[in-house]
Write an enzyme that holds these catalytic residues in place. Structure first.
Site, PDB file in Angstrom:
ATOM      1  N   ILE C  71       0.839  -1.191   0.000  1.00 49.12           N
ATOM      2  CA  ILE C  71       0.000   0.000   0.000  1.00 49.12           C
ATOM      3  C   ILE C  71       0.878   1.247   0.000  1.00 49.12           C
ATOM      4  O   ILE C  71       0.591   2.214  -0.706  1.00 49.12           O
ATOM      5  CB  ILE C  71      -0.938   0.013   1.241  1.00 49.12           C
ATOM      6  CG1 ILE C  71      -1.711  -1.308   1.380  1.00 49.12           C
ATOM      7  CG2 ILE C  71      -1.868   1.222   1.201  1.00 49.12           C
ATOM      8  CD1 ILE C  71      -2.578  -1.683   0.215  1.00 49.12           C
ATOM      9  N   CYS C 130       7.457  -1.223   8.430  1.00 50.74           N
ATOM     10  CA  CYS C 130       6.715  -1.276   7.175  1.00 50.74           C
ATOM     11  C   CYS C 130       7.661  -1.599   6.033  1.00 50.74           C
ATOM     12  O   CYS C 130       8.628  -0.878   5.800  1.00 50.74           O
ATOM     13  CB  CYS C 130       6.002   0.038   6.883  1.00 50.74           C
ATOM     14  SG  CYS C 130       5.053  -0.078   5.336  1.00 50.74           S
TER      15      CYS C 130
END
Ligand SMILES: Cc1cc2nc3c(=O)[nH]c(=O)nc-3n(C[C@H](O)[C@H](O)[C@H](O)COP(=O)(O)OP(=O)(O)OC[C@H]3O[C@@H](n4cnc5c(N)ncnc54)[C@H](O)[C@@H]3O)c2cc1C
Ligand SMILES: Cc1cc2nc3c(=O)[nH]c(=O)nc-3n(C[C@H](O)[C@H](O)[C@H](O)COP(=O)(O)OP(=O)(O)OC[C@H]3O[C@@H](n4cnc5c(N)ncnc54)[C@H](O)[C@@H]3O)c2cc1C
Ligand SMILES: Cc1cc2nc3c(=O)[nH]c(=O)nc-3n(C[C@H](O)[C@H](O)[C@H](O)COP(=O)(O)O)c2cc1C
Ligand SMILES: Cc1cc2nc3c(=O)[nH]c(=O)nc-3n(C[C@H](O)[C@H](O)[C@H](O)COP(=O)(O)O)c2cc1C
Ligand code: FES
Ligand code: FES
Lengths: 304, 253, 304, 253
Positions: C71, C130
């Site tokens: 994302i 992340c």
């Protein structure tokens, strides 16, 4: 099929890119070798100098699209290997590499020296990545210096091809890959199993007697493709992709990602003909794209 | 060892808890002997095959008996006549009949009855008298299809036959003892008849001897493969303390 | 159900052990909040100081028992978060933690300072793991010193509870866990996604535009249980287990392995009621074992 | 948005390549509008749901139309009347009908016909004249159930109707344009009618707006969620260069 599937992995000329992964094909003698035409090579079950009884059961647990194993490198030791299996291998028309293990660089070297020149032994896969033994194993694969030391120790004792089997349990596989290349490896097998654990909700303890095990099977494939790709980008020697291959498409992902060959492991348990199926499927893919050899397969391999 | 695609020939429900499914597989049905098993692939389904003792083998049909307890057996229960599955078999070492025996006791607990139908067949073929001894939790469980042989039932709750364990219910003076059931029952068999032959269960990865996942700890030290050297062992040869006994689906046995 | 499911995770008292994982529950406002009685807490989608557009598509790929996502931390930035979402959170009867991200320790600290005291913000989850951003992200989580620095930077700017979200892409998670504990973390979320890649055999390129993505879902569960267990063994602060939980049994594996609470992520995509299902299933398990509270659940947690 | 368990009401095969399956789901059938979709859970099956445009919604039955191309659609094809699946829906923003229109063209390619049956219904309800324009590779493909409306067919190979693209086959002078089909077709729609409404496809993680997996690149910069702000967009608002067009199963469309 008119497609040329042969591939050179360093000095080893394989008739096809699909290799049986260590520990999932035994010594190649347990099951009648159906469709051996498709076998690129076999990597035998990991061996130590001396016999090892392995870990207590339970040794395996099924997980979503995967399994954990903690076999613990059970094996008869090198002398029994030479006596019982090498003579059979010598008669086969494809190479057998021996997956070698030790508790020190010296032991790895001695194992290679003992097997060097034994008919039937075509090369070595150095296992510096087994998560299921207390001494040695993964420890060597975590540390570039230790991995290089083991590789060099084996290199000094043999001129046969050496593949180093990399562990995925590192932050940067490229560093380890380069260390092994510099130390004289001819190829890199990427990757071994990922450490995992599963808890039994009846006993409230780990299901595996060894507590943790190595995760294999389709579950790990996206990670294995990434790691094999990272390794392939980092070195000039061939990379042999392994982890979760079930179908020809799975194998093609590794090949496109920069691998020269692939190994099929866990998939063989469900389908003893998995290797032939994968081999034939790769050939069919190439044919459908109008490619006449595996070498023509496009690769996605931006260099670091 | 063969790998073949077999067609489901029939499904039956001998009791409320157990089911039988038959596969048309003459190439396995013909050579199979008591104690051997088949390894069943379910697709779509779990990664690994599921091993099942061969329950009967008549007219080219290999039957297995099971209880739906988990992912694999739930899919098995969904199979209908005409569906196809891949079978590997026959696998493992069968029970061996000693030429000196004149009679044999087939001692089973719960689903341990699975290999006993074939064992009775093979025993009769060898000219032996057969005594069935089956242990169950209650009388509602399966009674073996004992076809005129001498038959003894033991129930945990005394609702039928002997009150207590199957092992205790075995009459004296039987020749050979063949047993299958929960490991703690087999350990009791080992204590009473060291030479009994017992069929054990373990988790299995491959069923063909290549993965070493099915380790059976031996009294002599080290491990055997249940799928290759087993699943039938001389009772006294197994290290029962070290063989995991928490096979939960068998707990109801 | 008469079972007491409440749990203290540091200073935070949760009414149940099941928390919505960051990035899989949006800001809690997208979907009508069914069965909120079962929500222990929500961790909101990762936010930066400034708005971020995220990565180009394709952003997701399904894999065996898992999915890859890249994302790229798309989000409106902290000011829009405070304006649009915090007021709604302030009205809820369960805590919302904000998953915070930055390209430097200073940025993390500023984000915490800006959000500290805003009604509706009950705490922070520091995302140092992340895999889908070029700057920051996983880099901080790979290195104990960097992870500690980020944690300390946030600690200095807030008294609210801080959880640090650990990356699995390390050889020894215990080292990172201890570093974050020493730097003032109140809890550790273990783990974030594993890096993976998938190749498109039509284009011979990665399927994801970002090339690699983070693997989540049941495929990773055995590895996540192991890592959460290793973290829990290494520290005294609570560990919140995350990775591949679909069922109550999955959650119980993490709890038995030493976690105080769990997060459910990907499972919510298939089943928007997953959190309630897991919560109720844990309660049913405890009841079936005759346990009257979650605190009585046996744990398998040998200390290092 | 509802999550409910629906019973399979019927399965049909309108052409050799396409299948229709209907689910009894009045709570979705009633509110659903053209362009919206349902997200279908298949168990046992793949991890994620599969989104499908609602094809028709009559008598409480939600129909979808699909072609078996992969794991999800293969499982869909196995469903039988009476089976149960979980549906999420109705999801996404529907086509909007401008009160100024007097007519509307429904432009579809291949499976892009999926939302057009409902679009025709909604258009007729709004008092609009409807022109169907359907593009296919060859005449064997699905022709829309155009129920007396004006209908134009275009085929790639000229085997029926116009030879060439559906976009080129649209007559001049239509009011609104609603389109669905492969992205390269929709890009052509955008070039001819910037204000056309187009329904796009992306990979989806959740279908409910929480995962941000379904990013649609916008000309204005940034990304929208196909499942929430879409799947229907003003054609000129989408950055067609940046929207992946390698949706392989749609390649046959
Ligand atoms: C040689 C051999 C013969 C067998 N014969 C039969 C038979 O005749 N009838 C029969 O019903 N089953 C038999 N089994 C067991 C069978 O293979 C399956 O494991 C069992 O039926 C449960 O499968 P499942 O997929 O439904 O359960 P799963 O979903 O795999 O598991 C359900 C529960 O059973 C446990 N379990 C699963 N597999 C095993 C295993 N192999 N050993 C121990 N515990 C396990 C799991 O931990 C879990 O608690 C045999 C096993 C072996 C090794
Ligand atoms: C809003 C929306 C509406 C849709 N409406 C319909 C419809 O009316 N009819 C219909 O048949 N399909 C429709 N789809 C696509 C559908 O969701 C499935 O992806 C498709 O049917 C293939 O699913 P599968 O599981 O069989 O294939 P998979 O096994 O998932 O994949 C088969 C092949 O298709 C590709 N693929 C799978 N899913 C997608 C996807 N979402 N986008 C692009 N490529 C994909 C894969 O890469 C692979 O090459 C729609 C998708 C969206 C987002
Ligand atoms: C039961 C089992 C035993 C294994 N034994 C070895 C071994 O002895 N040496 C080794 O290097 N790898 C061993 N492996 C790892 C495999 O060779 C392979 O790297 C791994 O399983 C990932 O591939 P797969 O997903 O195709 O199985 C073993 C794997 C399994 C499942
Ligand atoms: C689509 C998606 C987006 C995610 N976004 C974030 C994020 O913004 N911040 C974060 O810390 N973790 C993020 N994660 C990771 C999850 O919070 C969780 O750690 C991971 O998915 C493993 O849990 P699961 O298997 O239950 O999904 C995201 C995961 C997914 C699938
Ligand atoms: S199950 Fe693999 S060796 Fe026995
Ligand atoms: S599919 Fe998850 S936000 Fe659209």
């Amino acid at each position: 099929m008119s497609v040329d599937m042969a591939v050179d992995v360093g000095e080893l000329n394989l008739r096809g890119p699909v290799v049986a992964a260590s520990g999932t094909f035994g010594y190649g003698t347990e099951v009648p070798l159906l469709e051996r035409r498709a076998l690129g090579a076999i990597v035998s079950k990991g061996i130590f100098l001396r016999p090892r009884i392995g870990n207590p059961p339970p040794r395996i647990v099924e997980t979503p699209s995967g399994m954990l194993n903690a076999i613990g490198l059970q094996g008869p030791g090198v002398e029994a290997l030479i006596r019982d299996y090498c003579p059979q291998w010598a008669a086969w028309d494809f190479p057998v590499l021996v997956n070698i293990n030790g508790e020190s660089a010296v032991e790895y070297g001695e194992l290679a020296a003992r097997l060097d020149g034994v008919p039937g032994v075509a090369g070595f896969e150095i296992n510096v990545s087994c998560p299921n033994v207390e001494q040695g194993g993964m420890y060597f694969g975590n540390d570039p210096r230790a991995a290089a030391e083991v590789t060099a120790a084996v290199r000094r004792r043999t001129r046969l091809p050496i593949w180093v089997k990399l562990t995925p349990m590192v932050s940067d596989i490229a560093v380890i890959a380069r260390a092994c290349e510099s130390a004289g490896a001819d190829g890199l097998s990427a990757v071994n199993t990922f450490v995992g654990m599963s808890i039994d909700l009846h006993t409230y303890r780990p299901r595996l007697a060894f507590r943790t095990g190595g995760l294999s099977g389709p579950a790990i494939r996206p990670m294995a493709v990434h790691l094999a790709h990272q390794a392939a980008r980092a070195v000039r020697i061939p990379v042999i992709g392994v982890g979760g291959i079930v179908s020809a498409d799975d194998a093609l992902e590794f090949l496109v990602a920069g691998c020269s060959a692939v190994q099929v492991g866990t998939a063989t348990f469900a389908d003893p003909r998995a290797i032939a199926r994968v081999h034939d499927g790769i050939a069919a893919h190439l044919e459908a794209r109008g490619l006449s050899s595996l070498a023509e397969l496009p690769r996605y391999l931006p260099r670091d | 060892m063969l790998e073949l695609t077999a067609i489901v020939a029939e499904v039956r429900h001998p009791t409320a808890h157990y089911r039988v499914i038959g596969f048309h597989a003459p190439a396995i049905a013909e050579p199979v002997r008591a104690g051997q098993f088949v390894n069943v692939l379910l697709r779509p389904g779990p990664l690994l095959r599921r091993p099942f003792s061969v329950y009967s083998a008549v007219g080219g049909v290999v039957e297995i008996i099971y209880r739906p307890v988990g992912e694999g057996t739930a899919l098995l229960a969904d199979l209908k006549e005409g569906d196809r599955v891949s079978l590997l078999g026959p696998l493992g070492r069968p029970f061996e009949f000693d030429p000196d025996w004149d009679s044999v006791a087939l001692v089973s607990g719960g689903l341990g009855v699975a290999p006993m139908l074939l064992a009775a067949r093979d025993a009769r073929d060898a000219g032996l008298r057969v005594t069935w001894v089956h242990g169950a939790r209650t009388v509602t469980e399966l009674s073996p299809e004992s076809a005129g042989d001498r038959s003894v039932i033991a129930t945990d709750d005394g609702s039928a036959g002997h009150h207590g364990s199957a092992v205790a219910a075995v009459p004296d003076g039987v020749g050979g003892v063949l047993a299958c059931g929960p490991n703690r029952m087999l350990a009791a068999v080992a204590a009473r008849w060291p030479d009994a032959q017992v069929a054990v269960e373990t988790y299995m990865g491959c069923g063909t001897g290549v993965c070493l996942g099915c380790a059976v700890p031996l009294r002599a030290g080290g491990y055997d493969r249940a799928c290759k050297e087993g699943p039938v062992y001389r009772a006294a040869d197994v290290d029962w303390e070290a063989l995991p006994s928490h096979l939960h689906y068998a707990a109801g046995a």
